[in-house]
Write a protein that holds these residues in place. Structure first.
Motif, PDB file in Angstrom:
ATOM      1  N   ARG A  13       0.832  -1.203   0.000  1.00 55.06           N
ATOM      2  CA  ARG A  13       0.000   0.000   0.000  1.00 55.06           C
ATOM      3  C   ARG A  13       0.866   1.253   0.000  1.00 55.06           C
ATOM      4  NH1 ARG A  13      -3.299  -3.043   3.571  1.00 55.06           N
ATOM      5  NH2 ARG A  13      -2.400  -2.022   5.394  1.00 55.06           N
ATOM      6  N   GLN A  14       1.992   1.216   0.737  1.00 55.22           N
ATOM      7  CA  GLN A  14       2.877   2.374   0.787  1.00 55.22           C
ATOM      8  C   GLN A  14       3.408   2.720  -0.602  1.00 55.22           C
ATOM      9  OE1 GLN A  14       3.701   4.321   3.619  1.00 55.22           O
ATOM     10  NE2 GLN A  14       4.477   5.631   1.985  1.00 55.22           N
ATOM     11  N   ALA A  15       3.621   1.697  -1.421  1.00 53.04           N
ATOM     12  CA  ALA A  15       4.146   1.926  -2.768  1.00 53.04           C
ATOM     13  C   ALA A  15       3.162   2.684  -3.643  1.00 53.04           C
ATOM     14  CB  ALA A  15       4.497   0.594  -3.420  1.00 53.04           C
ATOM     15  N   HIS A  16       1.885   2.703  -3.247  1.00 49.21           N
ATOM     16  CA  HIS A  16       0.869   3.394  -4.031  1.00 49.21           C
ATOM     17  C   HIS A  16       0.666   4.842  -3.579  1.00 49.21           C
ATOM     18  CE1 HIS A  16      -0.307  -0.182  -6.251  1.00 49.21           C
ATOM     19  NE2 HIS A  16      -0.367  -0.854  -5.120  1.00 49.21           N
ATOM     20  N   PHE A  17       1.431   5.300  -2.581  1.00 49.04           N
ATOM     21  CA  PHE A  17       1.373   6.705  -2.180  1.00 49.04           C
ATOM     22  C   PHE A  17       2.265   7.519  -3.114  1.00 49.04           C
ATOM     23  CE2 PHE A  17      -0.359   5.203   1.847  1.00 49.04           C
ATOM     24  CZ  PHE A  17      -1.229   6.232   2.183  1.00 49.04           C
ATOM     25  N   HIS A  18       1.728   8.620  -3.598  1.00 49.20           N
ATOM     26  CA  HIS A  18       2.462   9.437  -4.555  1.00 49.20           C
ATOM     27  C   HIS A  18       2.578  10.868  -4.036  1.00 49.20           C
ATOM     28  CE1 HIS A  18       2.285   6.133  -7.388  1.00 49.20           C
ATOM     29  NE2 HIS A  18       1.002   6.012  -7.093  1.00 49.20           N
ATOM     30  N   GLU A  19       3.799  11.373  -4.032  1.00 47.71           N
ATOM     31  CA  GLU A  19       4.035  12.727  -3.535  1.00 47.71           C
ATOM     32  C   GLU A  19       3.456  13.748  -4.503  1.00 47.71           C
ATOM     33  OE1 GLU A  19       7.642  15.548  -1.832  1.00 47.71           O
ATOM     34  OE2 GLU A  19       8.119  13.793  -3.049  1.00 47.71           O
ATOM     35  N   CYS A  20       2.718  14.691  -3.958  1.00 43.95           N
ATOM     36  CA  CYS A  20       2.114  15.758  -4.759  1.00 43.95           C
ATOM     37  C   CYS A  20       2.348  17.094  -4.064  1.00 43.95           C
ATOM     38  CB  CYS A  20       0.600  15.550  -4.908  1.00 43.95           C
ATOM     39  SG  CYS A  20       0.109  14.004  -5.701  1.00 43.95           S
ATOM     40  N   MET A  21       2.345  18.158  -4.840  1.00 45.06           N
ATOM     41  CA  MET A  21       2.425  19.498  -4.274  1.00 45.06           C
ATOM     42  C   MET A  21       1.019  20.057  -4.130  1.00 45.06           C
ATOM     43  SD  MET A  21       4.725  22.788  -5.463  1.00 45.06           S
ATOM     44  CE  MET A  21       3.797  23.291  -6.914  1.00 45.06           C
ATOM     45  N   ALA A  22       0.701  20.546  -2.927  1.00 44.79           N
ATOM     46  CA  ALA A  22      -0.593  21.198  -2.734  1.00 44.79           C
ATOM     47  C   ALA A  22      -0.654  22.448  -3.604  1.00 44.79           C
ATOM     48  CB  ALA A  22      -0.788  21.557  -1.266  1.00 44.79           C
ATOM     49  N   LEU A  23      -1.786  22.654  -4.266  1.00 45.98           N
ATOM     50  CA  LEU A  23      -1.926  23.758  -5.217  1.00 45.98           C
ATOM     51  C   LEU A  23      -3.010  24.752  -4.816  1.00 45.98           C
ATOM     52  CD1 LEU A  23      -1.708  21.530  -8.416  1.00 45.98           C
ATOM     53  CD2 LEU A  23       0.114  22.945  -7.450  1.00 45.98           C
ATOM     54  N   ASN A  24      -3.669  24.489  -3.719  1.00 47.83           N
ATOM     55  CA  ASN A  24      -4.771  25.336  -3.272  1.00 47.83           C
ATOM     56  C   ASN A  24      -4.265  26.502  -2.432  1.00 47.83           C
ATOM     57  OD1 ASN A  24      -4.374  22.754  -1.573  1.00 47.83           O
ATOM     58  ND2 ASN A  24      -5.175  24.234  -0.081  1.00 47.83           N
ATOM     59  N   SER A  25      -5.084  27.534  -2.343  1.00 42.71           N
ATOM     60  CA  SER A  25      -4.770  28.651  -1.459  1.00 42.71           C
ATOM     61  C   SER A  25      -5.083  28.260  -0.023  1.00 42.71           C
ATOM     62  CB  SER A  25      -5.571  29.892  -1.861  1.00 42.71           C
ATOM     63  OG  SER A  25      -6.963  29.609  -1.840  1.00 42.71           O
ATOM     64  N   ALA A  26      -4.565  29.026   0.926  1.00 42.14           N
ATOM     65  CA  ALA A  26      -4.769  28.724   2.345  1.00 42.14           C
ATOM     66  C   ALA A  26      -6.256  28.721   2.676  1.00 42.14           C
ATOM     67  CB  ALA A  26      -4.035  29.748   3.204  1.00 42.14           C
ATOM     68  N   GLY A  27      -6.683  27.698   3.401  1.00 43.78           N
ATOM     69  CA  GLY A  27      -8.076  27.598   3.818  1.00 43.78           C
ATOM     70  C   GLY A  27      -8.979  26.894   2.835  1.00 43.78           C
ATOM     71  N   GLY A  28      -8.489  26.641   1.621  1.00 46.28           N
ATOM     72  CA  GLY A  28      -9.311  25.982   0.613  1.00 46.28           C
ATOM     73  C   GLY A  28      -9.150  24.475   0.654  1.00 46.28           C
ATOM     74  N   PRO A  29     -10.041  23.746  -0.023  1.00 47.82           N
ATOM     75  CA  PRO A  29      -9.901  22.291  -0.107  1.00 47.82           C
ATOM     76  C   PRO A  29      -8.566  21.916  -0.753  1.00 47.82           C
ATOM     77  CG  PRO A  29     -12.044  23.002  -0.934  1.00 47.82           C
ATOM     78  CD  PRO A  29     -11.226  24.240  -0.764  1.00 47.82           C
ATOM     79  N   LEU A  30      -8.021  20.811  -0.348  1.00 52.47           N
ATOM     80  CA  LEU A  30      -6.739  20.355  -0.878  1.00 52.47           C
ATOM     81  C   LEU A  30      -6.860  20.077  -2.377  1.00 52.47           C
ATOM     82  CD1 LEU A  30      -3.817  19.412  -0.293  1.00 52.47           C
ATOM     83  CD2 LEU A  30      -4.766  17.127   0.145  1.00 52.47           C
ATOM     84  N   LYS A  31      -5.947  20.642  -3.152  1.00 48.89           N
ATOM     85  CA  LYS A  31      -5.948  20.441  -4.602  1.00 48.89           C
ATOM     86  C   LYS A  31      -4.579  19.935  -5.031  1.00 48.89           C
ATOM     87  CE  LYS A  31      -8.208  23.290  -7.122  1.00 48.89           C
ATOM     88  NZ  LYS A  31      -8.669  24.508  -7.832  1.00 48.89           N
ATOM     89  N   VAL A  32      -4.555  18.846  -5.801  1.00 48.66           N
ATOM     90  CA  VAL A  32      -3.304  18.261  -6.279  1.00 48.66           C
ATOM     91  C   VAL A  32      -3.474  17.848  -7.734  1.00 48.66           C
ATOM     92  CG1 VAL A  32      -2.662  17.402  -3.985  1.00 48.66           C
ATOM     93  CG2 VAL A  32      -3.918  15.913  -5.562  1.00 48.66           C
TER      94      VAL A  32
END
Length: 288
Positions: A126-145
Motif C-alpha cells: 500500500r505504501q508503494a501506491h502513495f504518490h508525492e504531490c504538491m498542494a496547489l490550493n490557497s490557504a483555507g481551501g480544499p486540498l488540490k493536487v
C-alpha cells in the motif's frame, strides 16, 4: 590506507559507502533512486529521513560518518479524504480537489494513495501506491493536487482515471512542520518574479501564476525549459536568456526573483547563467 566501508540502508535497499564521502554523490553513483536539484542545500529535493527518529537530512550536504538507516518517506499521518472534483487537464494529468482534515496550502507536500485498499494487500505494498504531490490550493481551501501519468505506475494511473466525485482516498499529511510557508519564505512581497519550470512541470503554469499573484502584482511571466536529457544544456537556450533579459527590463531596476520548479540543475549551473545577467544567487529559489 584502507577506506572504511559503511552500510547505508535506504528503505528496502542497502548500499556500501565509504567513510567521508558525500551521501548524495555516493548513493547516486551506486544507482540509488534519490531525487536532487540544486545540490547546494537550497531546494530540499534530496531530503531523506532518519528511519530511527524521523529527523530530516539533506543528502547533498551530508558527509557519511557512520552507518545509517534512511527512508525517502516524509513522517506523516494518514487521513481519509473525499473527492470533490476530478478533472482531466490533458491526456497525462488529472486535477483532484479533496475534502478532508488538511491545513496544507500551495507548495506543501502531501502523499496521495491510489491503493486498492483491499484487506489482502500488504501495508508495504500500500505504501508503494502513495504518490508525492504538491498542494496547489490557497490557504483555507480544499486540498488540490495534480496526478501525472509519468510519475505513477500504469496500474495506479488506471485507478486514477476511474476515480469520481465522492470516492475516498487516503492522504498522508506531513507533521511537525509549518504549513503554507513556501512563498512567504521567498520574501516576494511586491517584488518582480518569474517562474522557470522543467518540461515535466509545464502543467503547473497556471497554478504558479495564481499563487505568485497572491504575493506580488509583479508576476512577469513563466518559462518552460527546453526538453533535454541533460537539463543543464537547456540553460544555454537563447530563448531563456532573452526571456530573462526582458524580465530584467520590466523589473525597472528592482531585484528580479526567479523560481525554478524542477530538479537536476545545480545552483552552480544556474550561477553560470545568472552571473552575466547580474542576478544574485539569493534571488534564485528552488522548488522540487
Amino acid at each position: 590506507m584502507v577506506s572504511q566501508t559503511l552500510t547505508i540502508e535506504l528503505d528496502d535497499e542497502q548500499f556500501e559507502t565509504v567513510l567521508g564521502e558525500n551521501l548524495l554523490s555516493s548513493l547516486l553513483y551506486q544507482g540509488a533512486d534519490v531525487r536532487y536539484g540544486c545540490r547546494a542545500g537550497a531546494c530540499g529535493a534530496c531530503r531523506l529521513y532518519d528511519a530511527s527518529n524521523c529527523e530530516s537530512i539533506l543528502s547533498c550536504q551530508t558527509t557519511i560518518t557512520s552507518a545509517m538507516s534512511l527512508t525517502r518517506y516524509t513522517p506523516a499521518e494518514s487521513s481519509s479524504f473525499s473527492i470533490i472534483s476530478h478533472n482531466s487537464l490533458d491526456d497525462a494529468s488529472i486535477e483532484l480537489t479533496l475534502l478532508g482534515p488538511s491545513d496544507d496550502s500551495f507548495g506543501d507536500r502531501v502523499f496521495v494513495s491510489l491503493s486498492s485498499n483491499e484487506p489482502s494487500e500488504k501495508s508495504s505494498d500500500r505504501q508503494a501506491h502513495f504518490h508525492e504531490c504538491m498542494a496547489l490550493n490557497s490557504a483555507g481551501g480544499p486540498l488540490k493536487v495534480v496526478l501525472q501519468k509519468e510519475h505513477v505506475s500504469t496500474e495506479d494511473w488506471l485507478r486514477a482515471l476511474a476515480l469520481s466525485a465522492d470516492d475516498k482516498l487516503e492522504v498522508q499529511l506531513s507533521t511537525g512542520i509549518r504549513k503554507g510557508r513556501l512563498l512567504f519564505e521567498m520574501d516576494l512581497a511586491d517584488a518582480p518574479v518569474v517562474v522557470i519550470s522543467s518540461p515535466d512541470n509545464t502543467i503547473f503554469e497556471s497554478y504558479w501564476r495564481d499563487a505568485v499573484r497572491d504575493f506580488t502584482p509583479r508576476f512577469l511571466g513563466h518559462f518552460i525549459l527546453f526538453d533535454n536529457d541533460d537539463l543543464t544544456l537547456s540553460l544555454a537556450d537563447d530563448a531563456l536568456i532573452t526571456f530573462l533579459q526582458g524580465a530584467l527590463v520590466d523589473s525597472e531596476g528592482a531585484p528580479l526573483h526567479i523560481i525554478y520548479h524542477g530538479q537536476n540543475v545545480s545552483a552552480k549551473d544556474w550561477a553560470m547563467l545568472l552571473r552575466p545577467l547580474r542576478i544574485h544567487p539569493n534571488q534564485l529559489h528552488f522548488v522540487r
